[in-house]
Design a protein around this motif. Structure first.
Motif, mmCIF file in Angstrom:
data_model
loop_
_atom_site.group_PDB
_atom_site.id
_atom_site.type_symbol
_atom_site.label_atom_id
_atom_site.label_comp_id
_atom_site.label_asym_id
_atom_site.label_seq_id
_atom_site.Cartn_x
_atom_site.Cartn_y
_atom_site.Cartn_z
ATOM 1 N N ASN A 261 5.291 15.960 10.911
ATOM 2 C CA ASN A 261 6.634 15.968 10.327
ATOM 3 C C ASN A 261 7.592 16.439 11.421
ATOM 4 O O ASN A 261 7.934 17.618 11.518
ATOM 5 N N ARG A 262 7.987 15.517 12.293
ATOM 6 C CA ARG A 262 8.729 15.876 13.496
ATOM 7 C C ARG A 262 10.044 16.563 13.168
ATOM 8 O O ARG A 262 10.466 17.494 13.860
ATOM 9 N N LYS A 263 10.739 16.081 12.152
ATOM 10 C CA LYS A 263 12.062 16.629 11.843
ATOM 11 C C LYS A 263 11.969 18.111 11.479
ATOM 12 O O LYS A 263 12.714 18.945 12.005
ATOM 13 N N THR A 264 11.030 18.440 10.600
ATOM 14 C CA THR A 264 10.873 19.849 10.210
ATOM 15 C C THR A 264 10.315 20.673 11.359
ATOM 16 O O THR A 264 10.718 21.821 11.568
ATOM 17 N N GLU A 442 11.376 19.028 5.330
ATOM 18 C CA GLU A 442 11.935 17.694 5.128
ATOM 19 C C GLU A 442 10.831 16.710 4.731
ATOM 20 O O GLU A 442 9.645 16.941 4.981
ATOM 21 N N LEU A 444 8.619 13.241 4.995
ATOM 22 C CA LEU A 444 8.120 12.451 6.114
ATOM 23 C C LEU A 444 9.012 11.234 6.328
ATOM 24 O O LEU A 444 9.572 10.676 5.378
ATOM 25 N N SER A 445 9.122 10.813 7.554
ATOM 26 C CA SER A 445 9.890 9.607 7.862
ATOM 27 C C SER A 445 9.138 8.365 7.383
ATOM 28 O O SER A 445 7.932 8.416 7.117
ATOM 29 N N ARG A 446 9.860 7.256 7.288
ATOM 30 C CA ARG A 446 9.223 5.993 6.920
ATOM 31 C C ARG A 446 8.093 5.656 7.905
ATOM 32 O O ARG A 446 7.018 5.208 7.516
ATOM 33 N N GLU A 447 8.341 5.905 9.205
ATOM 34 C CA GLU A 447 7.333 5.595 10.210
ATOM 35 C C GLU A 447 6.070 6.436 9.996
ATOM 36 O O GLU A 447 4.952 5.925 10.156
ATOM 37 N N ALA A 448 6.253 7.717 9.654
ATOM 38 C CA ALA A 448 5.093 8.583 9.437
ATOM 39 C C ALA A 448 4.288 8.118 8.226
ATOM 40 O O ALA A 448 3.045 8.123 8.248
ATOM 41 N N PHE A 468 6.113 4.397 0.478
ATOM 42 C CA PHE A 468 7.213 5.223 0.963
ATOM 43 C C PHE A 468 8.296 5.371 -0.106
ATOM 44 O O PHE A 468 8.790 6.477 -0.349
ATOM 45 N N GLY A 473 8.568 10.043 0.837
ATOM 46 C CA GLY A 473 8.126 10.763 2.028
ATOM 47 C C GLY A 473 7.446 12.085 1.739
ATOM 48 O O GLY A 473 7.188 12.856 2.671
#
Length: 917
Positions: A261-264, A442, A444-448, A468, A473
């Motif tokens: 979860n890159r954003k978080t 946050e 997960l992104s669509r890509e994740a 998704f 997410g």
């Protein structure tokens, strides 16, 4: 009684004099042992050690050196002349040289010899033959200050030169060897070993020293043919636990479907970088990935050490101590000591002592931050479980330090669903709730989510889009949707599930309510789920059939299969704790009111099931556990026989699980007021620890692997008292992979990663045992991405106080990266060396060797043309290979085409150690 005449010794006076000498000797030894235990360096203790000559009073085997002591006590200290002591009738110099040489020939570590006495070096004498030489006191002060740094020329050129020359002549050593010897000699004179401030800082420290002192003569008397005792043997005789070992494991399990979860993670790292002290919080609903983030995403900077405390562990029974204040403080103190703090303390045994120790350690962490810029990050995760599921005697929430008490360089990171928790100090809640300190997880992104779908085996893009959109997410919801799609028997069923099935909508309980509604009117199937919510571990479907009926079990599976895990052996367990909590709430009411009796009745059913379970069923061991959960104290008292625990241990049950049962049994015995059972439990717990410690664990694990009984092997690896050789847990990891159990293999690997080193918590030097890092590097590419591997190796931290100049952390990092790259190439001969070299930043000194590995891998897979090309290309780097690799290349070429003359196999190149090619 007649008067004693002349110089005759009164009856018994000789024995009293002997005891007056031995008591302070044992007291000094006890203090020295306690100090070494506290510092974490003690490996073994020698008493009356026959290998130490006249310095056999105490021999300490430390991680970085061996120290032999001769202790001379006196009730009336006198002045002494060091020249007379060393060269006179006492011949101390000859004794010092003899023991130093003997121990050096036996030990693989530096040797130090210490002369401990109450007598005082004279300050009004001289130590050479002139009448104007320096005093004994001046010489010993100078020796202590300069023994490790002064050269032979410097000694000879000093005012002590004549005395040094005399000592060299009398020692029989070569001059340079004598200086090495002199640097290993210490004088602890003037009663330094008996000063009042040497006996610990607290009354409990002094009591521990007294316990050691009382034990020492018993060790010598009980085992007259023994010279040395290991640290584990000392702990066993003292009935102490290892001060560096936490009560619980604190590695949160993850599986192969976890996505970053890159954003978080970025938000968390920014908050950590911007904060030097106090509290941060990571908050989110169940199943959002909080614990996974705090396990895999908490990598602030290389200038931080990270320790963890998990108040909740998936698939582990509740009320087993994780929520207790004592356990929190104990495990934090034990882990902080492993980061290099607290060299003078042994982890406490009372709540008050642990509070003081934690405060002291946090101040030491502050001093380390000021000196090295190294922050200490303490993660406490799963806080919401404490008031909801646990019943601690004193909640760990009450013991969270107040923000005002946290010094600069110390941060606490709290993982929880919410901060408004009963028992949490208001000041902690207030600071952790501030917008700049609270990080909300946050989605997960669509890509994740797409990656998650792909890893799961669902390949249709339309499936990924639907998952998704319906999960928003949310990781756990996406997992449920994926499992529902994978369980669909037809394309139509899968399509209907993804279009019309449950969706997250901001609340993961939507999935639970949907499954519950599907069973409306089917009380027997709901009863199946109610029982599943109380089961600890996995339960066989046949056992559920016996508890309810097979038709109801099948209907329960149809409704909730996406919420459960099913093993190849047809065993079930609930996947996520939030579903367990939902079921417990939904099935513990009668007429819309709480009905505790319902839960007790179900636990009693489970206890009866466990009592009748077959020999190979892990539930056969759970009768006492379920009886305790049912609060059937009389049944527990009847079950907690030492013979029962002993038999379970022999049959291979994990010692930790038996200890948990004993912990629950103590509660029942207290209710029943059974003094007999109380004594038996205390003895059973001690026997369990002794058996686990004495067991030949390595050989037994090898035996279990050989017969494919891996669950028993896992139990032994996870045993509290078992002593494993380096890498033994990874043998079980590989066996699990061979048996097709990747999730269990991942869990085992993560539980035994050397995290204290990989997170920078434990510093490294040349005396550290770094074999576990090499073993980790051999397997890590199976479970970690290249970026995670690089980050972990970059975080390895060298001890700031260098114990010798040869060790360089950069060399260790380079070796580990080579091992990782080597493993990757050995597993896939189609890979070329150059991309793998760049991916893992393989150092120049290992690059030729890596190309050799790639060529050898192709040869092993009989890809003849590739192997031949790679060996041919490697010829221009022939001289850069170590001799064993050149010899290996020549042997392979010789076996393939009968030529090897192009390979220089002379042992003239520089040999690189530790490549094991």
């Amino acid at each position: 009684m007649g008067k004693v005449k002349g110089n005759a010794v009164a009856p018994g006076e000789g024995e009293r004099r002997a005891q007056r000498g031995y008591v302070p000797q044992y007291d000094f030894a006890a203090y020295a042992i306690h100090k070494a235990i506290a510092s974490g360096t003690l490996q073994w203790v020698g008493l009356a050690d026959r290998s130490a000559g006249n310095f056999d009073d105490l021999v300490l085997g430390l991680s970085e050196r061996v120290i032999a002591h001769q202790v001379k006590t006196s009730s009336k200290p006198k002045k002494f002349n060091v020249r007379t002591l060393m060269l006179g009738s006492n011949a101390l110099l000859a004794s010092l040289v003899a023991v130093w040489q003997k121990l050096k020939s036996k030990e693989n570590l530096p040797v130090e010899v210490q002369y401990v006495c109450d007598d005082v070096p004279a300050d009004d004498d001289n130590i050479d033959k002139s009448s104007f030489g320096p005093s004994s006191s001046a010489f010993l002060r100078t020796l202590e200050a300069n023994r490790s740094s002064r050269s032979l020329e410097e000694w000879r050129g000093s005012t002590y030169g004549p005395f040094i020359s005399e000592l060299i002549s009398a020692s029989g050593l070569e001059p340079e060897k004598f200086i090495e010897f002199l640097s290993s000699v210490r004088f602890l004179d003037s009663g330094q070993g008996r000063r009042n401030d040497a006996w610990g800082q607290t009354p409990l420290d002094r009591r521990r020293v007294a316990d050691i002192s009382a034990l020492l003569p018993r060790l010598i008397a009980d085992e007259g043919d023994k010279d040395r005792w290991t640290l584990e043997e000392l702990f066993s005789r003292l009935n102490w636990s290892d001060p560096f070992s936490p009560h619980h494991g604190h590695t949160f399990p993850t599986d192969a479907l976890v996505q970053a979860n890159r954003k978080t993670q970025d938000k968390l790292q920014l908050a950590l970088a911007a904060t030097d002290c106090g509290y941060l919080s990571l908050v989110g609903p169940p199943g959002c990935g909080k614990s996974t983030l705090l396990q895999t995403g908490l990598l602030p900077t290389p200038q931080a050490v990270v320790i963890r405390y998990l108040a909740f562990m998936p698939n582990e029974g509740h009320q087993l101590g994780r929520a207790e204040a004592f356990d929190l403080l104990h495990d934090l103190v034990a882990q902080l000591k492993r980061t290099g703090l607290g060299h003078t303390l042994v982890t406490g045994t009372t709540l008050d002592e642990l509070r003081l120790q934690l405060a002291k350690l946090l101040l030491e962490a502050n001093a380390r931050f000021k000196k090295e810029g190294l922050r200490t990050v303490i993660v406490v995760d799963g806080l919401d479980h404490v008031p909801r599921e646990e019943r601690p005697e004193r909640s760990l929430l009450n013991e969270l330090p107040l923000p005002i008490s946290l010094p600069t360089g110390v941060l606490f990171v709290l993982g929880t669903q919410k901060l408004d928790l009963e028992g949490m100090p208001p000041d902690v809640k207030s600071q952790a709730s501030r917008p700049d300190r609270l990080i909300t997880v946050e989605a997960l992104s669509r890509e994740a989510v797409f990656r998650l779908v792909k890893v799961s085996g669902l390949s249709e893009d339309s499936d990924a889009d639907a998952i998704f959109e319906r999960s928003l997410g949310h990781p756990l919801s996406a997992r449920y949707l994926i499992e529902g799609a994978r369980n669909a028997l037809t394309e139509e069923e899968r399509s209907n599930w993804l279009k019309s099935g449950p969706e997250y909508g901001g609340d993961v309980e939507n999935f639970y309510r949907s499954a519950w509604r599907d069973l409306e009117g089917n009380e027997h199937s709901r009863e199946v789920l109610a029982l599943l919510a109380l089961v600890e571990g996995k339960i066989r479907v046949a056992s559920l059939d016996g508890l309810v009926d097979s038709r109801s079990v099948d209907k329960a599976w149809d409704a909730a299969k996406h919420l459960l895990l099913r093993t190849p052996d047809d065993e079930w367990r609930i996947f996520h704790n939030s579903f367990r909590l939902f079921l417990r709430e939904a099935t513990s009411q009668r007429h819309d009111k709480p009905a505790p009796a319902l839960r007790k009745e179900r636990y009693q059913k489970l206890a009866a099931m466990a009592r009748a379970a077959a020999a190979g069923d892990e539930q056969r061991w759970m009768e006492l556990r379920y009886a305790a959960r049912a609060e059937d104290h009389q049944a527990v008292v009847a079950l907690c026989e030492p013979l029962r625990f002993r038999q379970q241990f022999i049959e291979g049950r994990a010692p930790r699980a038996i200890s948990d049962d004993i912990r629950l049994a103590f509660v029942a015995v207290a209710f029943a007021k059974s003094a007999k059972r109380l004594v038996e439990l205390i003895l059973a717990r001690h026997e369990l620890e002794m058996r686990a410690d004495a067991l030949g664990v390595d050989r037994l694990i090898d035996a279990y692997i050989a017969v494919d009984d891996l669950d028993r092997a896992i139990g032994l690896v996870e045993a509290d008292g078992a002593r494993l050789s380096v890498g033994k847990a990874y043998d079980v990891v590989e066996a699990l992979l061979d048996q097709g159990r990747p999730d269990d293999a991942r869990r085992m690997f993560e539980n035994h990663e050397p995290l204290t080193k990989l997170l920078g918590s434990e510093s490294i030097d040349g005396f550290s045992d770094n074999r576990e890092l090499s073993e980790w590097a051999e397997r890590v590419a199976l479970f970690r991405s290249p970026s995670e591997i690089l980050t972990s190796i970059d975080r390895l931290r060298q001890r700031s106080e260098r114990l010798h100049d040869e060790f360089d952390i950069a060399n260790l990092r380079a070796k580990l990266l080579f091992i990782v790259a080597r493993w990757v190439l050995e597993r896939d001969s189609s890979l070329k060396a150059e991309p793998i070299r760049d991916l893992y930043r393989v150092a120049a000194e290992y690059q030729a060797l890596l190309r050799f590995v790639a060529a050898r891998s192709a040869d092993a897979d009989d890809v003849e043309d590739v192997a031949k090309r790679r060996f041919t290309e490697l010829l221009d780097q022939n001289e850069q290979l170590p001799p064993d690799a050149r010899l290996g290349a020549a042997a392979i070429c010789l076996s393939r085409d009968g030529t090897a003359s192009c390979w220089n196999v002379r042992d003239g190149g520089r040999q690189r150690g530790g490549t094991n090619c």
